[in-house]
Motif scaffolding. Structure first.
Motif, PDB file in Angstrom:
ATOM      1  N   PHE A  69      16.853  26.007 -12.583  1.00 21.45           N
ATOM      2  CA  PHE A  69      18.044  25.885 -12.078  1.00 21.45           C
ATOM      3  C   PHE A  69      19.065  27.226 -12.270  1.00 21.45           C
ATOM      4  CE2 PHE A  69      16.543  21.590 -12.016  1.00 21.45           C
ATOM      5  CZ  PHE A  69      16.960  21.445 -10.597  1.00 21.45           C
ATOM      6  N   ARG A  70      19.829  27.534 -11.497  1.00 22.51           N
ATOM      7  CA  ARG A  70      20.715  28.712 -11.835  1.00 22.51           C
ATOM      8  C   ARG A  70      21.409  28.655 -13.280  1.00 22.51           C
ATOM      9  NH1 ARG A  70      23.739  29.770  -7.024  1.00 22.51           N
ATOM     10  NH2 ARG A  70      21.903  31.312  -6.524  1.00 22.51           N
ATOM     11  N   GLU A  71      21.823  27.463 -13.713  1.00 23.73           N
ATOM     12  CA  GLU A  71      22.669  27.173 -14.681  1.00 23.73           C
ATOM     13  C   GLU A  71      21.911  27.402 -16.078  1.00 23.73           C
ATOM     14  OE1 GLU A  71      24.575  25.041 -11.435  1.00 23.73           O
ATOM     15  OE2 GLU A  71      22.492  24.902 -12.256  1.00 23.73           O
ATOM     16  N   GLY A  72      20.483  27.341 -15.881  1.00 22.72           N
ATOM     17  CA  GLY A  72      19.585  27.342 -16.918  1.00 22.72           C
ATOM     18  C   GLY A  72      19.276  28.879 -17.442  1.00 22.72           C
ATOM     19  N   ASN A  73      19.732  29.831 -16.603  1.00 18.84           N
ATOM     20  CA  ASN A  73      19.228  31.030 -16.809  1.00 18.84           C
ATOM     21  C   ASN A  73      20.766  32.204 -16.659  1.00 18.84           C
ATOM     22  OD1 ASN A  73      18.373  33.791 -16.938  1.00 18.84           O
ATOM     23  ND2 ASN A  73      16.559  33.285 -15.840  1.00 18.84           N
ATOM     24  N   ILE A  74      21.499  32.131 -17.545  1.00 18.05           N
ATOM     25  CA  ILE A  74      22.692  32.575 -17.504  1.00 18.05           C
ATOM     26  C   ILE A  74      22.609  34.194 -17.507  1.00 18.05           C
ATOM     27  CG2 ILE A  74      23.908  30.914 -18.941  1.00 18.05           C
ATOM     28  CD1 ILE A  74      23.624  32.914 -21.597  1.00 18.05           C
ATOM     29  N   CYS A  75      21.330  34.804 -18.041  1.00 15.34           N
ATOM     30  CA  CYS A  75      21.202  36.233 -17.738  1.00 15.34           C
ATOM     31  C   CYS A  75      21.065  36.476 -16.265  1.00 15.34           C
ATOM     32  CB  CYS A  75      20.060  36.715 -18.521  1.00 15.34           C
ATOM     33  SG  CYS A  75      20.224  36.503 -20.310  1.00 15.34           S
ATOM     34  N   ALA A  76      20.196  35.935 -15.472  1.00 13.83           N
ATOM     35  CA  ALA A  76      20.345  36.024 -14.163  1.00 13.83           C
ATOM     36  C   ALA A  76      21.548  35.875 -13.233  1.00 13.83           C
ATOM     37  CB  ALA A  76      19.069  35.041 -13.326  1.00 13.83           C
ATOM     38  N   ASP A  77      22.425  34.501 -13.817  1.00 12.06           N
ATOM     39  CA  ASP A  77      23.609  34.356 -13.123  1.00 12.06           C
ATOM     40  C   ASP A  77      24.651  35.501 -13.303  1.00 12.06           C
ATOM     41  OD1 ASP A  77      25.051  32.503 -11.752  1.00 12.06           O
ATOM     42  OD2 ASP A  77      25.958  31.876 -13.720  1.00 12.06           O
ATOM     43  N   TRP A  78      24.719  35.959 -14.464  1.00 12.92           N
ATOM     44  CA  TRP A  78      25.448  37.160 -14.694  1.00 12.92           C
ATOM     45  C   TRP A  78      24.960  38.262 -13.872  1.00 12.92           C
ATOM     46  CZ3 TRP A  78      25.245  42.317 -16.698  1.00 12.92           C
ATOM     47  CH2 TRP A  78      26.480  42.724 -16.997  1.00 12.92           C
ATOM     48  N   LEU A  79      23.757  38.686 -13.716  1.00 12.40           N
ATOM     49  CA  LEU A  79      23.185  39.885 -12.989  1.00 12.40           C
ATOM     50  C   LEU A  79      23.532  39.618 -11.334  1.00 12.40           C
ATOM     51  CD1 LEU A  79      19.798  40.613 -14.613  1.00 12.40           C
ATOM     52  CD2 LEU A  79      21.737  42.066 -14.545  1.00 12.40           C
ATOM     53  N   VAL A  80      23.540  38.317 -11.034  1.00 15.10           N
ATOM     54  CA  VAL A  80      23.793  38.096  -9.804  1.00 15.10           C
ATOM     55  C   VAL A  80      25.227  38.270  -9.435  1.00 15.10           C
ATOM     56  CG1 VAL A  80      24.212  36.241  -7.834  1.00 15.10           C
ATOM     57  CG2 VAL A  80      21.936  36.356  -9.178  1.00 15.10           C
ATOM     58  N   ASN A  81      26.179  37.967 -10.191  1.00 14.09           N
ATOM     59  CA  ASN A  81      27.573  38.042  -9.946  1.00 14.09           C
ATOM     60  C   ASN A  81      27.955  39.606 -10.270  1.00 14.09           C
ATOM     61  OD1 ASN A  81      28.314  35.364  -9.828  1.00 14.09           O
ATOM     62  ND2 ASN A  81      28.326  35.012 -11.934  1.00 14.09           N
ATOM     63  N   LYS A  82      27.283  40.248 -10.997  1.00 12.37           N
ATOM     64  CA  LYS A  82      27.571  41.819 -10.915  1.00 12.37           C
ATOM     65  C   LYS A  82      26.787  42.385  -9.840  1.00 12.37           C
ATOM     66  CE  LYS A  82      26.450  46.004 -13.775  1.00 12.37           C
ATOM     67  NZ  LYS A  82      27.685  46.541 -13.769  1.00 12.37           N
TER      68      LYS A  82
END
Length: 116
Positions: free
Chosen positions: A67-80
């Motif tokens: 889940f997106r919430e389970g991978n903060i690194c990927a979430d940060w990269l998506v936002n960037k």
């Protein structure tokens, strides 16, 4: 379509850097099923899925759903990435401090700590 393109670029980068053993975590169940079950998707996605599968044949990999919430690194990269105009590779020596902290937590298997 965005997830397919991101996976394709990521696999190309892995091979370029010589990474032949990869663990792919995606927040798209469709993508996991496509890779695991051989689903070819729509005609629109057929060629990109074929490219992905050809690259995966060159490496050892595992793919899993997270889940997106389970991978903060990927979430940060998506936002960037949502604010970028073009392609950008991050330099490990000059990472954003908050992202570097997230990577260290991820490496230490502490995904329950959430930034926000």
């Amino acid at each position: 379509m965005a997830e397919l393109n991101a996976l394709l670029l990521g696999l190309e980068l892995c091979l370029k850097l010589g990474f032949n053993w990869v663990w792919i975590e995606v927040d798209s169940l469709f993508l996991v099923q496509t890779i695991r079950d051989g689903f070819t998707g729509s005609a629109q996605n057929f060629y990109i899925i074929r490219k992905i599968k050809n690259l995966l044949n060159l490496m050892n990999f595992d793919i899993s759903h997270i889940f997106r919430e389970g991978n903060i690194c990927a979430d940060w990269l998506v936002n960037k990435g949502s604010f970028l105009v073009g392609y950008e590779e991050l330099d490990i020596l000059n990472l954003d401090r908050s992202f570097k902290g997230m990577l260290l937590l991820d490496k230490a298997y502490m995904p329950h700590i959430r930034y926000g």
